[in-house]
Write an enzyme that holds these catalytic residues in place. Structure first.
Site, PDB file in Angstrom:
ATOM      1  N   LYS A 111      41.579   2.621  34.410  1.00 35.74           N
ATOM      2  CA  LYS A 111      40.647   1.686  34.086  1.00 35.74           C
ATOM      3  C   LYS A 111      40.200   0.669  35.066  1.00 35.74           C
ATOM      4  CE  LYS A 111      39.439   0.150  29.509  1.00 35.74           C
ATOM      5  NZ  LYS A 111      39.351   0.564  28.145  1.00 35.74           N
ATOM      6  N   LYS A 190      35.690  20.273  32.541  1.00 36.77           N
ATOM      7  CA  LYS A 190      36.546  20.192  31.661  1.00 36.77           C
ATOM      8  C   LYS A 190      36.008  19.664  30.318  1.00 36.77           C
ATOM      9  CE  LYS A 190      40.852  18.265  30.015  1.00 36.77           C
ATOM     10  NZ  LYS A 190      41.352  16.824  29.668  1.00 36.77           N
ATOM     11  N   LYS A 193      35.443  14.709  25.253  1.00 44.27           N
ATOM     12  CA  LYS A 193      34.399  13.830  24.384  1.00 44.27           C
ATOM     13  C   LYS A 193      33.489  13.085  25.434  1.00 44.27           C
ATOM     14  CE  LYS A 193      37.606  12.002  22.057  1.00 44.27           C
ATOM     15  NZ  LYS A 193      38.830  12.839  22.034  1.00 44.27           N
TER      16      LYS A 193
HETATM   17  P1  ADP Z   1      39.190  14.186  25.329  1.00 44.24           P
HETATM   18  O1  ADP Z   1      38.909  14.575  26.884  1.00 44.24           O
HETATM   19  O2  ADP Z   1      38.098  14.845  24.375  1.00 44.24           O
HETATM   20  O3  ADP Z   1      39.200  12.653  24.891  1.00 44.24           O
HETATM   21  P2  ADP Z   1      41.897  14.000  24.418  1.00 44.24           P
HETATM   22  O4  ADP Z   1      42.245  13.354  25.710  1.00 44.24           O
HETATM   23  O5  ADP Z   1      41.710  13.084  23.339  1.00 44.24           O
HETATM   24  O6  ADP Z   1      40.522  14.698  24.971  1.00 44.24           O
HETATM   25  O7  ADP Z   1      42.758  15.365  24.449  1.00 44.24           O
HETATM   26  C1  ADP Z   1      43.672  15.516  23.149  1.00 44.24           C
HETATM   27  C2  ADP Z   1      44.444  16.612  23.590  1.00 44.24           C
HETATM   28  O8  ADP Z   1      43.656  17.974  23.848  1.00 44.24           O
HETATM   29  C3  ADP Z   1      45.608  16.281  24.978  1.00 44.24           C
HETATM   30  O9  ADP Z   1      46.585  17.009  24.647  1.00 44.24           O
HETATM   31  C4  ADP Z   1      44.633  17.062  25.738  1.00 44.24           C
HETATM   32  O10 ADP Z   1      45.659  17.744  26.824  1.00 44.24           O
HETATM   33  C5  ADP Z   1      44.014  18.387  25.103  1.00 44.24           C
HETATM   34  N1  ADP Z   1      42.565  18.813  25.614  1.00 44.24           N
HETATM   35  C6  ADP Z   1      41.585  17.910  25.624  1.00 44.24           C
HETATM   36  N2  ADP Z   1      40.446  18.642  26.205  1.00 44.24           N
HETATM   37  C7  ADP Z   1      40.993  19.833  26.565  1.00 44.24           C
HETATM   38  C8  ADP Z   1      40.468  20.836  27.656  1.00 44.24           C
HETATM   39  N3  ADP Z   1      39.236  20.713  27.853  1.00 44.24           N
HETATM   40  N4  ADP Z   1      41.305  21.977  27.611  1.00 44.24           N
HETATM   41  C9  ADP Z   1      42.551  22.037  27.118  1.00 44.24           C
HETATM   42  N5  ADP Z   1      42.924  21.114  26.449  1.00 44.24           N
HETATM   43  C10 ADP Z   1      42.368  19.764  26.433  1.00 44.24           C
END
Ligand code: ADP
Ligand code: TRP
Length: 311
Positions: A111, A190, A193
């Site tokens: 950040k 990847k 969100k």
């Molecule tokens: P985002 O990247 O959408 O904000 P989060 O960081 O909230 O997602 O991820 C929540 C969980 O989902 C974590 O355990 C993360 O490792 C898993 N996760 C998120 N995106 C992926 C992805 N593209 N492939 C595999 N696992 C993911």
């Protein structure tokens, strides 16, 4: 039985990346442990300022886990904020570690590196997470690779406390979910969100179809790699290989098949999710909070005595 605890930041609509990287692995293993699934609403507060959205996200995250097959009788599902001892223990742990140590934490460093202002909550984030984990004598913590460092911080906090006050906390181990970096989004990066490249897990058939049609394809190749990379997670790879071989260059055909296959996989879970009322979720969280609070209170009695605040 060993103890397992994992936390989920209730931060928005669950996508296929979350499903394959976090939700499905949890369902496949939680019964082998005494499991706790915590909605980290106070962690979410470090970035989310909209009260209605936070509440809705917590409710939805619980619905998601129940819909994919978690039995709330077999796993303690609870809100972090409903066990105030977590923030109490976080404070005690913050008093064991140094500022330079916390400055090395990725979440904070990233950040600051982006030139964004980090609030003090974000700075102390790893000690709240350490409190979540250490409170319940957790053995294993399933996390995505991005959270591995935070579990190391929990171990370090436990060791520091144990050295200062005598053996009190178990040092937890992370269980890194290896698939967690691998689900690609509609643009090939990847799925996340924050990149706006997601396919919603519980979208309607039309929403899933629309997201799949938006997958970026390279018009030079005969087989659209980005589509294939998602498809192989949803359906048996040998069937997929045949489909793609017999439809070389026909991107619309394979995309339609992918949308149908995602929809078929999701349909029973979506149906179950729709049957879960607000009252059901509230009851699950209330029961979970009671169970968690009881355990947390027993641990805190020991901790308070050790630090010397019990008179
Ligand atoms: P985002 O990247 O959408 O904000 P989060 O960081 O909230 O997602 O991820 C929540 C969980 O989902 C974590 O355990 C993360 O490792 C898993 N996760 C998120 N995106 C992926 C992805 N593209 N492939 C595999 N696992 C993911
Ligand atoms: N920080 C984790 C995340 O963003 C969520 C979390 C909070 C957590 N407390 C936890 C994960 C305890 C595992 C254990 O994904």
């Amino acid at each position: 039985m060993q103890r397992l605890l994992t936390g989920v930041q209730p931060s928005g609509t669950t996508h296929l990346g979350n499903y394959f990287g976090a939700l499905r692995p949890f369902v496949s293993m939680y019964k082998e442990y005494e499991s706790m699934l915590m909605l980290a609403d106070y962690h979410a507060l470090t970035t989310l300022k909209d009260h209605a959205e936070l509440r809705e996200n917590v409710m939805n995250a619980v619905r998601d886990y129940i819909a994919i097959g978690v039995d709330p009788k077999q796993a303690t599902i609870f809100q972090q904020s409903s066990v105030p001892a977590h923030t109490e223990l976080a404070w005690i742990l913050e008093c064991q570690v140094t500022v330079p140590f916390l400055m090395q934490a990725h979440a904070y460093k990233d950040k600051v590196a982006k030139g964004l202002e980090a609030n003090a909550g974000l700075f102390c984030y790893p000690m709240l997470m350490a409190a979540d984990i250490l409170m319940y004598d957790t053995d294993v913590v399933p996390v995505g690779i991005d959270q591995k460092q935070h579990v190391e911080y929990a171990r370090e906090a436990a060791a520091k406390f144990n050295t200062a006050y005598g053996e009190t906390f178990k040092e937890p181990k992370e269980m890194v979910l290896r698939d967690s970096a691998t689900v690609p989004g509609t643009d090939g990066k990847k799925m996340s969100k924050s990149y706006g490249n997601t396919i919603p897990l519980f979208g309607t058939k039309d929403e899933i179809h629309k997201a799949v049609m938006a997958i970026v394809t390279d018009s030079k190749g005969e087989s659209p790699e980005n589509v294939y990379a998602i498809h192989r997670l949803v359906k048996d790879e040998s069937e997929i290989a045949t489909l793609y071989k017999s439809n070389k260059g026909k991107y619309k055909v394979v995309k339609d098949a992918l949308a149908d296959d995602i929809d078929a996989m999701v349909a029973p879970m979506r149906e179950k999710r729709e049957s879960i009322s607000d009252a059901d979720v509230i009851k699950i969280l209330k029961d979970g909070a009671e169970r968690a609070r009881e355990q947390a209170e027993a641990k805190m009695e020991i901790v308070r005595q050790k630090v010397g605040v019990t008179i």
